[in-house]
Scaffold this motif. Structure first.
Motif, PDB file in Angstrom:
ATOM      1  N   HIS A 190      18.411   4.145   4.040  1.00 28.38           N
ATOM      2  CA  HIS A 190      18.737   5.328   2.882  1.00 28.38           C
ATOM      3  C   HIS A 190      17.490   6.170   2.710  1.00 28.38           C
ATOM      4  CE1 HIS A 190      21.887   1.912   2.174  1.00 28.38           C
ATOM      5  NE2 HIS A 190      22.489   2.986   1.660  1.00 28.38           N
ATOM      6  N   THR A 191      17.892   7.348   3.522  1.00 25.44           N
ATOM      7  CA  THR A 191      16.605   8.316   3.630  1.00 25.44           C
ATOM      8  C   THR A 191      16.600   9.446   2.407  1.00 25.44           C
ATOM      9  OG1 THR A 191      17.544   9.315   5.308  1.00 25.44           O
ATOM     10  CG2 THR A 191      16.281   7.592   6.088  1.00 25.44           C
ATOM     11  N   PHE A 192      15.499   9.769   2.120  1.00 22.21           N
ATOM     12  CA  PHE A 192      15.358  10.917   1.332  1.00 22.21           C
ATOM     13  C   PHE A 192      15.802  12.277   1.943  1.00 22.21           C
ATOM     14  CE2 PHE A 192      12.699  13.959  -0.882  1.00 22.21           C
ATOM     15  CZ  PHE A 192      13.288  14.033  -2.090  1.00 22.21           C
ATOM     16  N   ARG A 193      16.309  13.087   1.532  1.00 25.15           N
ATOM     17  CA  ARG A 193      16.787  14.347   2.131  1.00 25.15           C
ATOM     18  C   ARG A 193      16.209  15.588   1.460  1.00 25.15           C
ATOM     19  NH1 ARG A 193      20.725  12.897   6.016  1.00 25.15           N
ATOM     20  NH2 ARG A 193      20.335  10.553   6.562  1.00 25.15           N
ATOM     21  N   GLY A 194      15.451  15.390   0.285  1.00 15.83           N
ATOM     22  CA  GLY A 194      15.003  16.590  -0.434  1.00 15.83           C
ATOM     23  C   GLY A 194      15.731  16.822  -1.563  1.00 15.83           C
ATOM     24  N   HIS A 195      15.512  17.503  -2.499  1.00 17.94           N
ATOM     25  CA  HIS A 195      16.496  17.928  -3.736  1.00 17.94           C
ATOM     26  C   HIS A 195      17.054  16.803  -4.374  1.00 17.94           C
ATOM     27  CE1 HIS A 195      15.713  21.768  -1.752  1.00 17.94           C
ATOM     28  NE2 HIS A 195      16.442  21.581  -0.639  1.00 17.94           N
ATOM     29  N   GLU A 196      16.217  15.738  -4.549  1.00 12.96           N
ATOM     30  CA  GLU A 196      16.608  14.552  -5.303  1.00 12.96           C
ATOM     31  C   GLU A 196      17.822  13.663  -4.951  1.00 12.96           C
ATOM     32  OE1 GLU A 196      16.813  16.322  -9.213  1.00 12.96           O
ATOM     33  OE2 GLU A 196      14.785  16.109  -9.571  1.00 12.96           O
ATOM     34  N   THR A 197      17.869  13.943  -3.488  1.00 13.33           N
ATOM     35  CA  THR A 197      19.150  13.436  -2.681  1.00 13.33           C
ATOM     36  C   THR A 197      18.634  12.352  -1.369  1.00 13.33           C
ATOM     37  OG1 THR A 197      20.508  15.551  -3.175  1.00 13.33           O
ATOM     38  CG2 THR A 197      21.139  14.098  -1.313  1.00 13.33           C
ATOM     39  N   TRP A 198      19.518  11.466  -1.437  1.00 11.53           N
ATOM     40  CA  TRP A 198      19.319  10.379  -0.574  1.00 11.53           C
ATOM     41  C   TRP A 198      20.639  10.141   0.191  1.00 11.53           C
ATOM     42  CZ3 TRP A 198      16.875  10.497  -5.069  1.00 11.53           C
ATOM     43  CH2 TRP A 198      15.441  10.054  -5.166  1.00 11.53           C
ATOM     44  N   ALA A 199      20.569   9.864   1.531  1.00 11.14           N
ATOM     45  CA  ALA A 199      21.602   9.654   2.459  1.00 11.14           C
ATOM     46  C   ALA A 199      21.702   8.708   3.351  1.00 11.14           C
ATOM     47  CB  ALA A 199      22.190  10.894   3.030  1.00 11.14           C
ATOM     48  N   ARG A 200      22.579   7.982   4.073  1.00 10.51           N
ATOM     49  CA  ARG A 200      22.528   6.928   4.745  1.00 10.51           C
ATOM     50  C   ARG A 200      22.246   7.598   6.411  1.00 10.51           C
ATOM     51  NH1 ARG A 200      25.037   2.485   3.605  1.00 10.51           N
ATOM     52  NH2 ARG A 200      26.892   3.767   2.530  1.00 10.51           N
ATOM     53  N   ARG A 201      21.341   6.995   6.920  1.00 14.33           N
ATOM     54  CA  ARG A 201      21.108   7.268   8.486  1.00 14.33           C
ATOM     55  C   ARG A 201      21.176   6.168   9.167  1.00 14.33           C
ATOM     56  NH1 ARG A 201      17.304   7.080  12.475  1.00 14.33           N
ATOM     57  NH2 ARG A 201      15.540   6.214  11.195  1.00 14.33           N
ATOM     58  N   ARG A 202      22.117   6.297  10.132  1.00 15.51           N
ATOM     59  CA  ARG A 202      22.481   5.102  11.058  1.00 15.51           C
ATOM     60  C   ARG A 202      21.682   5.164  12.118  1.00 15.51           C
ATOM     61  NH1 ARG A 202      26.702   2.721   8.630  1.00 15.51           N
ATOM     62  NH2 ARG A 202      27.940   3.879   7.217  1.00 15.51           N
ATOM     63  N   ALA A 203      20.804   3.973  12.563  1.00  9.81           N
ATOM     64  CA  ALA A 203      20.040   3.973  13.712  1.00  9.81           C
ATOM     65  C   ALA A 203      21.003   3.322  14.663  1.00  9.81           C
ATOM     66  CB  ALA A 203      18.909   3.153  13.225  1.00  9.81           C
ATOM     67  N   SER A 204      20.672   3.631  15.949  1.00  8.29           N
ATOM     68  CA  SER A 204      21.388   2.828  17.093  1.00  8.29           C
ATOM     69  C   SER A 204      20.729   1.277  17.194  1.00  8.29           C
ATOM     70  CB  SER A 204      21.225   3.548  18.402  1.00  8.29           C
ATOM     71  OG  SER A 204      19.793   3.518  18.732  1.00  8.29           O
ATOM     72  N   ALA A 205      21.528   0.400  17.964  1.00  8.03           N
ATOM     73  CA  ALA A 205      21.121  -1.009  17.996  1.00  8.03           C
ATOM     74  C   ALA A 205      19.958  -0.781  18.967  1.00  8.03           C
ATOM     75  CB  ALA A 205      22.153  -1.791  18.593  1.00  8.03           C
ATOM     76  N   ALA A 206      19.687   0.115  19.764  1.00  7.31           N
ATOM     77  CA  ALA A 206      18.638   0.273  20.696  1.00  7.31           C
ATOM     78  C   ALA A 206      17.363   0.652  20.057  1.00  7.31           C
ATOM     79  CB  ALA A 206      18.985   1.130  21.893  1.00  7.31           C
ATOM     80  N   GLU A 207      17.703   1.595  19.155  1.00  3.39           N
ATOM     81  CA  GLU A 207      16.466   2.020  18.234  1.00  3.39           C
ATOM     82  C   GLU A 207      16.236   0.946  17.453  1.00  3.39           C
ATOM     83  OE1 GLU A 207      15.701   5.564  15.054  1.00  3.39           O
ATOM     84  OE2 GLU A 207      17.694   5.232  15.758  1.00  3.39           O
ATOM     85  N   ALA A 208      16.770   0.078  16.733  1.00  2.00           N
ATOM     86  CA  ALA A 208      16.679  -1.089  15.891  1.00  2.00           C
ATOM     87  C   ALA A 208      16.065  -2.284  16.510  1.00  2.00           C
ATOM     88  CB  ALA A 208      17.489  -1.093  14.955  1.00  2.00           C
ATOM     89  N   LYS A 209      16.443  -2.443  17.887  1.00  2.00           N
ATOM     90  CA  LYS A 209      15.778  -3.669  18.354  1.00  2.00           C
ATOM     91  C   LYS A 209      14.682  -4.080  18.406  1.00  2.00           C
ATOM     92  CE  LYS A 209      16.793  -6.394  22.793  1.00  2.00           C
ATOM     93  NZ  LYS A 209      17.025  -7.518  22.078  1.00  2.00           N
ATOM     94  N   GLY A 210      14.119  -5.287  17.565  1.00  2.00           N
ATOM     95  CA  GLY A 210      12.949  -5.598  17.462  1.00  2.00           C
ATOM     96  C   GLY A 210      12.105  -4.931  16.574  1.00  2.00           C
ATOM     97  N   ALA A 211      12.689  -4.044  15.723  1.00  2.00           N
ATOM     98  CA  ALA A 211      12.000  -3.237  14.710  1.00  2.00           C
ATOM     99  C   ALA A 211      12.356  -3.755  13.262  1.00  2.00           C
ATOM    100  CB  ALA A 211      12.423  -1.912  15.045  1.00  2.00           C
ATOM    101  N   TRP A 212      11.380  -3.472  12.353  1.00  2.00           N
ATOM    102  CA  TRP A 212      11.672  -3.448  10.841  1.00  2.00           C
ATOM    103  C   TRP A 212      11.666  -2.444  10.229  1.00  2.00           C
ATOM    104  CZ3 TRP A 212      11.581  -8.484   8.589  1.00  2.00           C
ATOM    105  CH2 TRP A 212      11.634  -9.851   9.535  1.00  2.00           C
ATOM    106  N   THR A 213      12.674  -2.244   9.178  1.00  2.00           N
ATOM    107  CA  THR A 213      12.349  -1.122   8.258  1.00  2.00           C
ATOM    108  C   THR A 213      11.840  -1.574   6.954  1.00  2.00           C
ATOM    109  OG1 THR A 213      14.545  -1.647   7.382  1.00  2.00           O
ATOM    110  CG2 THR A 213      14.647   0.143   8.814  1.00  2.00           C
ATOM    111  N   GLN A 214      10.866  -0.568   6.448  1.00  2.00           N
ATOM    112  CA  GLN A 214      10.205  -0.721   5.102  1.00  2.00           C
ATOM    113  C   GLN A 214      11.051   0.082   4.219  1.00  2.00           C
ATOM    114  OE1 GLN A 214       6.764   1.017   4.012  1.00  2.00           O
ATOM    115  NE2 GLN A 214       5.943  -0.722   3.208  1.00  2.00           N
ATOM    116  N   GLY A 215      11.743  -0.434   3.256  1.00  2.00           N
ATOM    117  CA  GLY A 215      12.228   0.188   2.281  1.00  2.00           C
ATOM    118  C   GLY A 215      11.597   0.329   0.838  1.00  2.00           C
ATOM    119  N   VAL A 216      10.994   1.498   0.359  1.00  2.00           N
ATOM    120  CA  VAL A 216      10.104   1.526  -0.845  1.00  2.00           C
ATOM    121  C   VAL A 216      10.915   1.889  -1.985  1.00  2.00           C
ATOM    122  CG1 VAL A 216       8.224   2.534  -1.639  1.00  2.00           C
ATOM    123  CG2 VAL A 216       8.243   1.851   0.864  1.00  2.00           C
TER     124      VAL A 216
END
Length: 401
Positions: A190-216
């Motif tokens: 759930h990423t910030f898009r400006g103008h007090e708006t957030w939207a879902r960004r879908r990462a590919s399985a390859a992009e996410a493999k072995g990675a961690w997201t930090q949500g603040v």
């Protein structure tokens, strides 16, 4: 016992929690400066043109520009915990990369003295001149709220003890601060898009493999930013580095700046012998039109300046931050409901806008007022609390199309 939050003091302390760090949130007031640091040695009566001082990265600047903004209130002294050798034993003995990553994230928990430092390193306008750096401090507990293996939630709680004019220490002033959620191989951000708006960004399985997201998340558990990144463990180095991601301006900026409205930054979390460091490289930019859902905005963005940030978390043994444990014993069920309702909203909404205020009242004020009643002894009623959380969020969230 911590001092009770009520009336004006409640609003100011809730706002203080928002202001302390770049990770925090969007509402605040001027902040206390870390004791004995950041004070100008030049009398205020001396004109800036007549007094200059060295600032790292800039060389000599006028004293008025070199002196950090951020308030003057001082805290009491702290006792630092003994340093620890790196790599941490739990990382060195972990059998897999996943286990090493988990150990590093869990090592962020503890009691800390925190100092927040931000400075613009460059500007892009022809008439750009350096701006004053920013410096504030806190004593804060980071606790593990949840640990489900591939998901770890860490909650920050401010427990501030201030030096009084007579040399005594105040009762601890406590308030809920920001939260960081870590998710392994996360493909729905759930990423910030400006103008007090957030939207879902879908990462590919390859992009996410072995990675961690930090949500603040902000003090009221509303989203701030989320970024995908990877942990690196090499010898005595353990560091998580994020992708370049957007986030809204913190109060320390939007209270004084009107020339940009998005921070686009890369973050690093680095374990140290004394605790950990949150390093930031932030590009200050004007958000483009984001209705199409792009994180990047317009094809020709306007960048205003670059900012560097260093937030140092140093482990302490005194003063005691145990007041946070009592706070969470009394209010934890309520905040768990807030998080649960937000999870439901995230599942329902591909995109949403969050109103900054409703009838002159901000979201954190509603939640903090309800939590304060629990803190001062009112029994927790799950049905009433859930009704309050849902009706409050409904008023602040844009309708589902």
């Amino acid at each position: 016992m911590p001092a009770k939050l009520s009336g004006i003091r409640f609003v100011r302390l809730a706002s203080l929690a928002c202001a302390l760090s770049g990770a925090g949130c969007q509402q605040s007031l001027d902040q206390p400066r870390f004791p004995t640091e950041g004070k100008s040695t030049v009398p205020s009566a001396v004109a800036a043109s007549e007094a200059r001082t060295y600032v790292f990265g800039w060389g000599d600047l006028s004293a008025s520009l070199a002196k950090p903004r951020g308030g003057t209130t001082q805290g009491t002294g702290v006792t630092l915990a003994p340093t620890r050798p790196l790599p941490l034993p739990e990382i060195a003995t972990a059998p897999t990369a996943f286990a090493r990553d988990r150990a590093a994230i869990l090592a962020l928990a503890g009691d800390y003295r925190v100092s927040f430092h931000f400075m613009e390193a460059l500007g892009f306008a022809a008439d750009y001149r350096p701006t004053r750096p920013y410096h504030s401090w806190a004593t804060e507990q980071v606790r593990v709220l949840e640990d489900r293996g591939t998901f770890i939630s860490l909650q920050h709680t401010l427990v501030m003890v201030f030096a009084q004019p007579d040399g005594s220490a105040s009762a601890p002033m406590l308030t809920k601060h920001w939260r960081q959620d870590w998710t392994f191989e996360d493909t729905a951000l759930h990423t910030f898009r400006g103008h007090e708006t957030w939207a879902r960004r879908r990462a590919s399985a390859a992009e996410a493999k072995g990675a961690w997201t930090q949500g603040v998340f902000q003090v009221d558990d509303s989203p701030r930013y989320e970024a995908l990144g990877r942990w690196e463990h090499q010898g005595n180095l353990s560091v998580w580095t994020s992708e370049r991601a957007w986030r809204p301006l913190p109060r320390r900026e939007f209270s004084v700046r009107k020339d940009y409205n998005v921070m686009e930054g890369v973050h690093r979390i680095v374990l140290t012998p004394t605790g950990w460091l949150h390093e930031q490289q932030n590009w200050k930019r004007v958000a483009g039109e984001t209705s199409a859902g792009s994180d990047r905005g317009s094809a020709s963005p306007i960048y205003v300046a670059e900012e560097l940030g260093l937030d140092r978390y140093e482990r302490i043994t005194a003063p005691s931050l145990a007041a946070a444990d009592e706070y969470w014993r009394k209010t934890g069920d309520y905040w768990a409901l807030v998080r649960q309702v937000w999870r439901e909203e995230f599942a329902l909404r591909e995109r949403f806008t969050l109103r900054p205020a409703v009838d002159g009242k901000r979201l954190f004020e509603h939640h903090f007022a309800y939590a304060e009643k629990l803190e001062t002894g009112e029994p927790f009623d799950a049905t009433n609390a859930e009704k309050h959380v849902r009706s409050t969020l409904e008023a602040f969230l844009s309708p589902i199309p």
